[in-house]
Design a protein around this motif. Structure first.
Motif, short mmCIF file in Angstrom:
data_model
loop_
_atom_site.label_atom_id
_atom_site.label_comp_id
_atom_site.label_asym_id
_atom_site.label_seq_id
_atom_site.Cartn_x
_atom_site.Cartn_y
_atom_site.Cartn_z
N ASP A 30 1.17 -0.76 0.03
CA ASP A 30 -0.21 0.00 0.33
C ASP A 30 0.43 1.45 -0.35
O ASP A 30 0.57 2.59 -0.06
N ALA A 31 2.10 0.81 0.15
CA ALA A 31 2.84 2.34 0.02
C ALA A 31 3.63 2.54 -1.74
O ALA A 31 3.13 2.45 -2.86
N THR A 34 6.87 5.81 -5.12
CA THR A 34 8.21 6.78 -6.58
C THR A 34 8.18 7.34 -4.17
O THR A 34 9.51 8.13 -4.35
N ASP A 35 7.85 7.43 -3.30
CA ASP A 35 8.08 7.60 -2.63
C ASP A 35 9.55 6.89 -1.70
O ASP A 35 10.64 7.25 -0.93
N ALA A 36 8.69 5.40 -2.17
CA ALA A 36 10.08 4.43 -1.81
C ALA A 36 11.35 4.53 -2.31
O ALA A 36 11.83 4.18 -2.05
N GLY A 37 11.43 5.62 -3.32
CA GLY A 37 12.65 5.44 -4.40
C GLY A 37 12.82 4.81 -6.25
O GLY A 37 14.02 5.48 -6.43
N LEU A 38 11.34 4.63 -6.50
CA LEU A 38 11.25 4.06 -7.72
C LEU A 38 10.60 5.59 -8.62
O LEU A 38 9.86 6.02 -8.20
N ASP A 39 12.16 5.63 -9.51
CA ASP A 39 12.17 7.21 -10.63
C ASP A 39 11.09 6.35 -11.35
O ASP A 39 11.10 5.01 -11.50
N SER A 40 11.11 7.30 -12.44
CA SER A 40 10.68 6.65 -13.93
C SER A 40 11.36 5.81 -14.82
O SER A 40 11.04 5.10 -15.90
N VAL A 41 12.67 6.21 -14.84
CA VAL A 41 13.82 5.12 -15.92
C VAL A 41 13.51 4.00 -15.15
O VAL A 41 13.80 2.96 -15.61
N PRO A 67 1.24 4.80 -8.67
CA PRO A 67 2.40 4.05 -8.40
C PRO A 67 2.58 3.04 -7.01
O PRO A 67 3.36 3.57 -5.62
N VAL A 68 1.36 2.64 -6.37
CA VAL A 68 1.41 1.55 -6.06
C VAL A 68 1.48 0.11 -5.65
O VAL A 68 0.30 -0.40 -7.12
N LEU A 69 1.66 -0.19 -5.20
CA LEU A 69 2.36 -2.33 -5.44
C LEU A 69 0.84 -2.54 -5.45
O LEU A 69 0.79 -3.98 -6.20
N TRP A 72 -0.63 -1.97 -9.23
CA TRP A 72 -0.09 -2.59 -10.26
C TRP A 72 -0.53 -4.49 -10.43
O TRP A 72 -0.53 -4.26 -11.21
N LEU A 73 -0.24 -5.22 -9.26
CA LEU A 73 -0.60 -6.57 -9.03
C LEU A 73 -2.04 -6.39 -9.73
O LEU A 73 -2.26 -7.30 -10.57
N ASP A 74 -3.18 -5.54 -9.20
CA ASP A 74 -4.86 -5.58 -10.08
C ASP A 74 -4.30 -5.64 -11.75
O ASP A 74 -4.36 -6.01 -11.80
N VAL A 75 -3.13 -4.71 -12.34
CA VAL A 75 -3.46 -4.22 -13.44
C VAL A 75 -2.35 -5.05 -14.24
O VAL A 75 -3.02 -5.81 -15.20
N LEU A 76 -1.83 -6.23 -13.10
CA LEU A 76 -0.39 -6.69 -14.12
C LEU A 76 -0.81 -8.44 -14.28
O LEU A 76 -0.27 -9.09 -15.03
#
Length: 82
Positions: A30-31, A34-41, A67-69, A72-76
């Motif tokens: 639920d975090a 991007t706040d955790a450090g994941l950038d666009s690259v 950008p919440v895991l 993303w899991l729901d999409v992927l």
């Protein structure tokens, strides 16, 4: 003809964790990633990896918009409707 998706929830979590440089159990579902450090690259690299594995639904704009895991899991890796 597209290939079937060849990864599951644990693979997505492991890939995100690797991109962040942490262990998979350290990535809260639920975090804000991007706040955790994941950038666009890094996100673009993940999208390319997942699309190569057959996840046509892996879309940079869609994933970057939320950008919440867990999202993303729901999409992927959507749950089986059965």
């Amino acid at each position: 003809m597209s290939e079937p998706v060849t990864f599951g929830r644990q693979d997505v979590i492991a890939d995100v964790a690797a991109a962040l440089g942490v262990a998979p159990h350290e990535v809260p579902e639920d975090a804000d990633l991007t706040d955790a450090g994941l950038d666009s690259v890094r996100l673009m690299s993940l999208v390319e990896k997942w699309r190569s594995a057959g996840a046509e639904q892996a879309d940079f704009a869609t994933l970057a918009a939320e950008p919440v895991l867990s999202a993303w899991l729901d999409v992927l890796v959507p749950a089986d409707p059965a």
